[in-house]
Scaffold this active site. Structure first.
Site, short mmCIF file in Angstrom:
data_model
loop_
_atom_site.label_atom_id
_atom_site.label_comp_id
_atom_site.label_asym_id
_atom_site.label_seq_id
_atom_site.Cartn_x
_atom_site.Cartn_y
_atom_site.Cartn_z
N ILE A 39 0.82 -1.15 -0.04
CA ILE A 39 0.05 0.01 0.00
C ILE A 39 0.88 1.38 0.11
CG2 ILE A 39 -1.82 1.34 1.34
CD1 ILE A 39 -2.74 -1.80 2.61
N ASP A 84 11.18 2.73 6.39
CA ASP A 84 10.74 1.19 6.34
C ASP A 84 11.95 0.59 7.38
OD1 ASP A 84 8.82 -0.61 4.61
OD2 ASP A 84 10.47 -1.59 5.45
N ASP A 91 -8.48 6.05 8.77
CA ASP A 91 -9.67 5.31 8.53
C ASP A 91 -9.74 4.18 9.74
OD1 ASP A 91 -11.31 3.96 6.71
OD2 ASP A 91 -9.97 2.28 6.28
N GLU A 147 -12.62 0.05 17.59
CA GLU A 147 -13.47 0.10 16.38
C GLU A 147 -14.87 -0.83 16.60
OE1 GLU A 147 -11.69 -0.70 12.72
OE2 GLU A 147 -9.87 0.80 13.14
N HIS A 168 -13.20 2.81 8.81
CA HIS A 168 -12.37 1.56 8.09
C HIS A 168 -13.04 1.00 6.92
CE1 HIS A 168 -9.42 -1.78 9.81
NE2 HIS A 168 -9.23 -1.89 8.53
N ALA A 209 -10.68 -1.05 2.26
CA ALA A 209 -10.80 -2.03 1.23
C ALA A 209 -12.28 -2.30 0.94
CB ALA A 209 -10.28 -3.28 1.95
P1 NAD Z 1 2.95 -4.72 3.56
O1 NAD Z 1 3.22 -6.07 4.50
O2 NAD Z 1 2.94 -4.98 2.02
O3 NAD Z 1 3.94 -3.53 3.83
C1 NAD Z 1 4.38 -3.14 5.12
C2 NAD Z 1 5.45 -2.54 5.31
O4 NAD Z 1 5.97 -2.13 6.47
C3 NAD Z 1 6.74 -3.53 4.74
O5 NAD Z 1 7.47 -2.77 3.73
C4 NAD Z 1 7.71 -3.54 5.99
O6 NAD Z 1 8.83 -3.73 5.84
C5 NAD Z 1 7.21 -2.30 6.69
N1 NAD Z 1 7.40 -2.51 7.85
C6 NAD Z 1 7.22 -3.65 8.93
N2 NAD Z 1 7.41 -3.16 10.13
C7 NAD Z 1 7.88 -1.98 10.23
C8 NAD Z 1 8.41 -1.28 11.21
N3 NAD Z 1 8.52 -1.53 12.63
N4 NAD Z 1 8.99 0.01 10.88
C9 NAD Z 1 9.08 0.43 9.61
N5 NAD Z 1 8.53 -0.33 8.55
C10 NAD Z 1 7.92 -1.34 9.02
O7 NAD Z 1 1.51 -4.30 3.98
P2 NAD Z 1 0.40 -3.47 3.39
O8 NAD Z 1 -0.34 -4.68 2.52
O9 NAD Z 1 1.00 -2.41 2.64
O10 NAD Z 1 -0.52 -3.10 4.33
C11 NAD Z 1 -0.29 -2.10 5.20
C12 NAD Z 1 -1.34 -1.70 6.58
O11 NAD Z 1 -2.39 -1.55 5.91
C13 NAD Z 1 -1.22 -2.70 7.19
O12 NAD Z 1 -1.31 -2.39 8.46
C14 NAD Z 1 -2.65 -3.54 6.96
O13 NAD Z 1 -3.45 -4.27 8.14
C15 NAD Z 1 -3.59 -2.07 6.51
N6 NAD Z 1 -4.65 -2.30 5.89
C16 NAD Z 1 -5.84 -1.47 6.13
C17 NAD Z 1 -6.80 -1.54 5.28
C18 NAD Z 1 -8.02 -0.72 5.45
O14 NAD Z 1 -9.12 -1.13 5.20
N7 NAD Z 1 -7.85 0.41 6.20
C19 NAD Z 1 -6.91 -2.72 4.28
C20 NAD Z 1 -5.93 -3.50 4.14
C21 NAD Z 1 -4.60 -3.10 4.79
#
Ligand code: NAD
Length: 292
Positions: free
Chosen positions: A137, A156, A239, A244, A265, A268
């Site tokens: 994302i 990251d 979001d 929640e 929220h 998605a």
């Molecule tokens: P992803 O696993 O593809 O990417 C996460 C990134 O965070 C990775 O690059 C990882 O290296 C980095 N990371 C992990 N721990 C870290 C830390 N301590 N410090 C810095 N960087 C760190 O995940 P994604 O698919 O991009 O999802 C990201 C977030 O979005 C998640 O929390 C997921 O639950 C959330 N999400 C929310 C919704 C929504 O409806 N709002 C929907 C889908 C996902």
């Protein structure tokens, strides 16, 4: 459900199950498909004597005891890529909502007031975007933001400097990102390391007027600390919340704060993401079943 039925599974739909109800029926099932905040913890997993697959309809596995499931020989699958576009688009929409004060303008016009001249908005163009978590994302948000003319900074734990430099951006440490960004956007998973990553100390690193957007997980931000800093920030768009739906007074205080915009929220919650999640999840369930 249709797709699983086509593949020969017997599917029972049980929306809004309480934990007690889940505990009382889980042993009847080989596969559990779930969404929302229902906790699939050690208690549920141990009760599910016949469980073979736990399937999260979405991404976040923070409400699943994955380690315990795997120890018990249960496969855990999710749909990690399916909603990235929708969440990234919502993130940009939230940035624009705050920068152009869209919520105030839309609300006031609906209330019968022609509120032109009430506020001046700001452009995203030329502003510095700090992306925390450059995964599926976060990288997409950075790519879209680049098209708006924003300068990209990324924090990251992985070395993503090469990918970031392709967007003309830089990978920096957390302090440099927080102190330098005009807009900070959170895209990390919820882990022990990211729980309350945005706290009093890290919020203090942000300059007055910085905009904070969170479409990751509510628990990445310490609500008490955010309430302390919210007045001096340029706007907060969330979001996701620590609770929640909101129940506690402090969460409501945050939600109702004039400097805060909250969506329930819905990252998605698009037709396209829902279809993609279903396809990806069924594929992963089939793979897990064949593998077991
Ligand atoms: P992803 O696993 O593809 O990417 C996460 C990134 O965070 C990775 O690059 C990882 O290296 C980095 N990371 C992990 N721990 C870290 C830390 N301590 N410090 C810095 N960087 C760190 O995940 P994604 O698919 O991009 O999802 C990201 C977030 O979005 C998640 O929390 C997921 O639950 C959330 N999400 C929310 C919704 C929504 O409806 N709002 C929907 C889908 C996902």
């Amino acid at each position: 459900m249709d797709s699983l039925k086509k593949h020969g599974f017997e599917v029972h739909y049980k929306p809004g199950l309480s934990r007690e109800e889940l505990l009382s029926i889980v042993e009847n099932y080989n596969i559990l498909v779930f969404r929302g905040r229902l906790k699939i913890d050690r208690g549920v997993i141990d009760r599910g004597a016949n469980l073979k697959v736990l399937a999260r309809y979405g991404i976040g596995l923070d409400n699943v005891d994955v380690e315990h499931a795997v120890k018990r020989g249960i496969a855990v699958v999710n749909a990690p890529s399916a909603s990235a576009i929708s969440v990234a688009e919502l993130t940009i929409a939230l940035m624009l909502t705050v920068y152009r004060r869209l919520y105030d303008f839309i609300h006031s016009v609906k209330c019968g007031e022609w509120s032109k001249g009430k506020h001046l908005g700001r452009e995203l163009h030329g502003k510095k975007l700090g992306v925390i978590g450059f995964g599926r994302i976060g990288s997409r948000v950075a790519y879209y933001a680049k098209a708006f003319g924003m300068d990209i900074m990324v924090y990251d734990i992985r070395d993503v400097s090469e990918e970031v430099s392709k967007l003309g951006g830089v990978q920096v440490d957390l302090e440099r990102l927080l102190s330098g960004a005009d807009v900070v956007t959170l895209h990390v998973p919820l882990t022990p390391l990211t729980w309350h990553m945005i706290n009093d100390k890290t919020l203090s690193m942000m300059r007055d007027g910085t905009v904070l957007v969170n479409t990751s997980r509510g628990e990445v931000i310490d609500t008490d600390a955010l309430l302390k800093h919210v007045d001096r920030l340029g706007g907060v768009a969330l979001d996701v919340l620590e609770q929640e739906p909101p129940k506690d007074e402090k969460i409501w205080r945050l939600v109702k704060h004039p400097n805060v915009v909250v969506t329930p929220h819905i990252g998605a919650e698009t037709v396209e993401a829902m279809d993609r999640i279903a396809d990806e999840l069924v594929k992963n369930i089939l793979e897990a079943v064949n593998w077991l």
